[in-house]
Design a protein around this motif. Structure first.
Motif, short mmCIF file in Angstrom:
data_model
loop_
_atom_site.label_atom_id
_atom_site.label_comp_id
_atom_site.label_asym_id
_atom_site.label_seq_id
_atom_site.Cartn_x
_atom_site.Cartn_y
_atom_site.Cartn_z
N LEU A 172 43.42 45.78 30.84
CA LEU A 172 44.49 44.90 31.62
C LEU A 172 45.75 45.10 30.68
O LEU A 172 45.96 44.67 29.43
CB LEU A 172 44.12 43.32 31.68
CG LEU A 172 45.45 42.43 32.18
CD1 LEU A 172 45.77 43.12 33.46
CD2 LEU A 172 45.07 41.11 32.12
N ALA A 173 46.93 45.71 31.14
CA ALA A 173 48.09 45.88 30.47
C ALA A 173 49.34 45.36 31.28
O ALA A 173 49.45 45.55 32.27
CB ALA A 173 48.21 47.33 30.22
N ASP A 174 50.28 44.62 30.43
CA ASP A 174 51.41 44.28 31.26
C ASP A 174 51.19 43.25 32.38
O ASP A 174 51.87 43.38 33.24
CB ASP A 174 52.29 45.50 31.45
CG ASP A 174 52.60 46.20 30.21
OD1 ASP A 174 52.81 45.56 29.01
OD2 ASP A 174 52.92 47.43 30.45
N ASP A 175 50.34 42.51 32.46
CA ASP A 175 49.94 41.67 33.64
C ASP A 175 50.52 40.17 32.92
O ASP A 175 50.13 39.46 32.29
CB ASP A 175 48.67 41.56 33.88
CG ASP A 175 48.44 40.61 35.25
OD1 ASP A 175 49.35 40.17 35.70
OD2 ASP A 175 47.37 40.48 35.80
N GLU A 176 51.64 39.85 33.64
CA GLU A 176 52.33 38.75 33.09
C GLU A 176 51.73 37.37 34.05
O GLU A 176 52.27 36.21 33.50
CB GLU A 176 53.78 38.97 33.26
CG GLU A 176 54.54 39.77 32.29
CD GLU A 176 55.84 40.02 32.39
OE1 GLU A 176 56.57 38.87 32.72
OE2 GLU A 176 56.27 40.96 31.96
N LYS A 177 50.89 37.72 34.87
CA LYS A 177 50.62 36.50 35.74
C LYS A 177 49.48 35.80 34.97
O LYS A 177 48.50 36.41 34.26
CB LYS A 177 50.05 36.96 37.16
CG LYS A 177 49.56 35.80 37.80
CD LYS A 177 49.00 36.22 39.32
CE LYS A 177 48.63 35.00 40.02
NZ LYS A 177 48.34 35.43 41.26
N GLU A 178 49.40 34.38 34.89
CA GLU A 178 48.62 33.57 34.30
C GLU A 178 47.59 33.19 35.15
O GLU A 178 47.98 32.46 36.23
CB GLU A 178 49.10 32.57 33.29
CG GLU A 178 49.74 33.26 32.26
CD GLU A 178 50.22 32.27 31.20
OE1 GLU A 178 49.76 30.88 31.15
OE2 GLU A 178 51.42 32.43 30.44
N TYR A 179 46.51 32.99 34.97
CA TYR A 179 45.26 32.56 35.95
C TYR A 179 44.56 31.25 35.26
O TYR A 179 44.15 31.40 34.11
CB TYR A 179 44.23 33.52 35.97
CG TYR A 179 44.77 34.88 36.71
CD1 TYR A 179 44.81 34.69 38.30
CD2 TYR A 179 45.12 36.09 36.11
CE1 TYR A 179 45.07 35.87 38.94
CE2 TYR A 179 45.43 37.07 36.55
CZ TYR A 179 45.53 37.12 38.19
OH TYR A 179 45.88 38.23 38.76
N GLU A 180 44.72 30.30 36.07
CA GLU A 180 44.01 29.13 35.62
C GLU A 180 42.42 29.06 35.77
O GLU A 180 41.85 28.37 34.94
CB GLU A 180 44.63 27.88 36.52
CG GLU A 180 46.00 27.80 36.24
CD GLU A 180 46.55 27.27 34.92
OE1 GLU A 180 45.83 26.38 34.21
OE2 GLU A 180 47.55 27.56 34.48
N GLN A 181 41.91 29.82 36.81
CA GLN A 181 40.63 30.16 36.81
C GLN A 181 40.43 31.20 37.24
O GLN A 181 41.33 32.11 37.60
CB GLN A 181 40.08 28.93 37.86
CG GLN A 181 40.66 29.20 39.31
CD GLN A 181 40.29 28.02 40.24
OE1 GLN A 181 39.63 27.20 39.68
NE2 GLN A 181 40.39 28.18 41.55
N ILE A 182 39.10 31.53 37.20
CA ILE A 182 38.63 33.03 37.92
C ILE A 182 38.87 33.10 39.20
O ILE A 182 38.60 32.39 40.19
CB ILE A 182 37.08 33.24 37.43
CG1 ILE A 182 36.84 33.10 36.12
CG2 ILE A 182 36.57 34.63 37.93
CD1 ILE A 182 35.34 33.23 35.69
#
Length: 104
Positions: free
Chosen positions: A75-85
């Motif tokens: 994973l490169a340059d993914d600025e989205k944050e995930y709270e869960q899977i």
């Protein structure tokens, strides 16, 4: 940008057809083919995790593919944050059990 290494196993009689089908998919490149046992190593580039999972699903749905599993993920340059899977990843994990005939 997400990069995936995907192991694809094809029916030996249809190996060339599967290789051609993989090469026709957007963002997918075939890097190695083992004609003895029908194994193919493909690399997929996708914009995000959702596109990556959709790509793996497309590969699994190709005719004459016995199995396909993501064996490497970068994973490169993914600025989205995930709270869960994400739910589609949970579904993917449950669907990735190794078929019994491959474990023998």
């Amino acid at each position: 940008m997400n990069i995936s290494g995907i192991l694809v196993v094809a029916k030996p009689d249809w190996l060339a057809t599967v290789v051609d089908s993989l090469g026709a998919l957007p963002g997918v490149e075939v890097h190695q083919v083992d004609e003895t046992d029908g194994r193919i190593i493909a690399i997929q580039e996708a914009e995000d995790i959702h596109a990556e999972i959709d790509g793996v699903k497309r590969i699994k749905a190709l005719p004459h593919v016995v199995m396909a599993d993501m064996v490497y993920h970068y994973l490169a340059d993914d600025e989205k944050e995930y709270e869960q899977i994400p739910p589609e990843l949970v579904e993917q994990e449950q669907a990735c059990a190794v078929p019994a005939y491959l474990s023998e």
